[in-house]
Design a protein around this motif. Structure first.
Motif, PDB file in Angstrom:
ATOM      1  N   SER A   1       0.813  -1.153  -0.062  1.00  0.00           N
ATOM      2  CA  SER A   1      -0.099   0.084  -0.258  1.00  0.00           C
ATOM      3  C   SER A   1       0.896   1.152   0.061  1.00  0.00           C
ATOM      4  O   SER A   1       1.848   1.317   0.599  1.00  0.00           O
TER       5      SER A   1
ATOM      6  N   ASN B   1       0.364   3.837   1.769  1.00  0.00           N
ATOM      7  CA  ASN B   1       0.297   4.414   2.923  1.00  0.00           C
ATOM      8  C   ASN B   1       1.423   3.859   3.836  1.00  0.00           C
ATOM      9  O   ASN B   1       1.604   4.351   4.870  1.00  0.00           O
ATOM     10  N   TRP B   2       2.063   2.691   3.252  1.00  0.00           N
ATOM     11  CA  TRP B   2       3.135   2.035   4.213  1.00  0.00           C
ATOM     12  C   TRP B   2       4.361   2.938   3.905  1.00  0.00           C
ATOM     13  O   TRP B   2       5.545   2.686   4.567  1.00  0.00           O
ATOM     14  N   TYR B   3       4.528   3.867   2.991  1.00  0.00           N
ATOM     15  CA  TYR B   3       5.909   4.852   2.787  1.00  0.00           C
ATOM     16  C   TYR B   3       5.691   5.958   3.660  1.00  0.00           C
ATOM     17  O   TYR B   3       4.819   6.553   3.328  1.00  0.00           O
TER      18      TYR B   3
ATOM     19  N   LYS C   1       5.022   9.024   1.435  1.00  0.00           N
ATOM     20  CA  LYS C   1       3.660   9.212   0.926  1.00  0.00           C
ATOM     21  C   LYS C   1       3.170  10.729   1.779  1.00  0.00           C
ATOM     22  O   LYS C   1       2.257  11.218   1.269  1.00  0.00           O
ATOM     23  N   GLN C   2       3.505  10.570   3.340  1.00  0.00           N
ATOM     24  CA  GLN C   2       2.740  11.743   4.012  1.00  0.00           C
ATOM     25  C   GLN C   2       3.714  13.059   3.595  1.00  0.00           C
ATOM     26  O   GLN C   2       2.929  13.874   3.927  1.00  0.00           O
TER      27      GLN C   2
ATOM     28  N   HIS D   1       2.716  12.578  -1.260  1.00  0.00           N
ATOM     29  CA  HIS D   1       1.750  11.611  -1.775  1.00  0.00           C
ATOM     30  C   HIS D   1       1.851  11.243  -3.499  1.00  0.00           C
ATOM     31  O   HIS D   1       1.038  11.027  -3.845  1.00  0.00           O
TER      32      HIS D   1
ATOM     33  N   ASP E   1      11.530   4.165   2.848  1.00  0.00           N
ATOM     34  CA  ASP E   1      10.426   3.587   2.251  1.00  0.00           C
ATOM     35  C   ASP E   1      10.289   2.210   2.285  1.00  0.00           C
ATOM     36  O   ASP E   1       9.379   1.466   2.600  1.00  0.00           O
TER      37      ASP E   1
END
Length: 208
Positions: free
Chosen positions: A86, A88-90, A93-94, A97, A183
């Motif tokens: 996913s 979201n696991w990186y 990403k926060q 994105h 990541d």
């Protein structure tokens, strides 16, 4: 197989290790009925031939051994642990994105030429070898001599051996090598939390 350079694995020891750890291979053939795939547990002998030899057996009722011809080219696919990743696991990403879902996996494609071995001695030797390997971890390993002799002979007669001389091994380990270390670690942590330890361990073994 699409094979970007950063996912390509050419180290024979790494490829051999995957084949031995995940011996159930998908044998892909092209016979009279067209393309087909049989899922078989293989014995791998690295010491024979230039790239090694694979041995397995099929039920005598399986048409595979009658539809292929000796020397015909075949492909065997060995696959290790795999899983969804996913975005979201990186951690990155926060921040921006700019991540998308993907799938991590490791596979080895063994190209070779098949030979049918309708030979009771070959089959018996192969079955004994496979049994020793896969029973080794049992508290009381089963051995062929445990079965009644007439029953065992009937079982041996009911299968046919195949042998494949490998001409090429192609490895693809898609384990987030194209991601930043933070990541990659995020994926490892998420996989471990979800009980996918084998895939997480594979990622940790591969260099970034």
């Amino acid at each position: 197989m699409y094979l970007p350079t950063h996912f390509a694995v050419t180290d024979p020891e790494a490829l051999h290790a995957l084949m031995r750890a995940y011996p159930l291979g998908a044998l892909i053939t092209h016979g009279k009925g067209g393309l087909d795939a049989d899922h078989l547990p293989f014995e791998f002998d690295a010491g024979e031939g230039e790239h090694g030899v694979l041995r397995a057996h099929v039920a005598r009722n399986n048409p595979l051994w009658q539809e292929v011809t000796d020397g015909q080219e075949v492909l065997i696919v060995f696959k290790a642990a795999d899983g969804y990743v996913s975005p979201n696991w990186y951690p990155s990403k926060q921040e921006h994105h700019k991540q998308v879902p993907t799938w991590n996996y490791a596979v080895v494609h063994a190209h070779g030429r098949i030979r049918v071995r309708d030979d009771a001695r070959f089959v018996r030797r192969l079955l004994a070898s496979l049994t020793r390997v896969h029973e080794a971890a049992e508290p009381k390993p089963w051995k062929m001599a445990d079965a009644p002799r007439d029953y065992l002979e009937a079982m041996v007669a009911a299968v046919v051996g195949i042998e494949i001389e490998i001409s090429e091994l192609v490895g693809k380990f898609k384990l987030s090598q194209n991601k930043e270390p933070s990541d990659r670690q995020g994926v490892v942590d998420a996989l471990q939390e979800r009980g996918q330890g084998a895939l997480a361990e594979s990622m940790q073994r591969r260099p970034s």
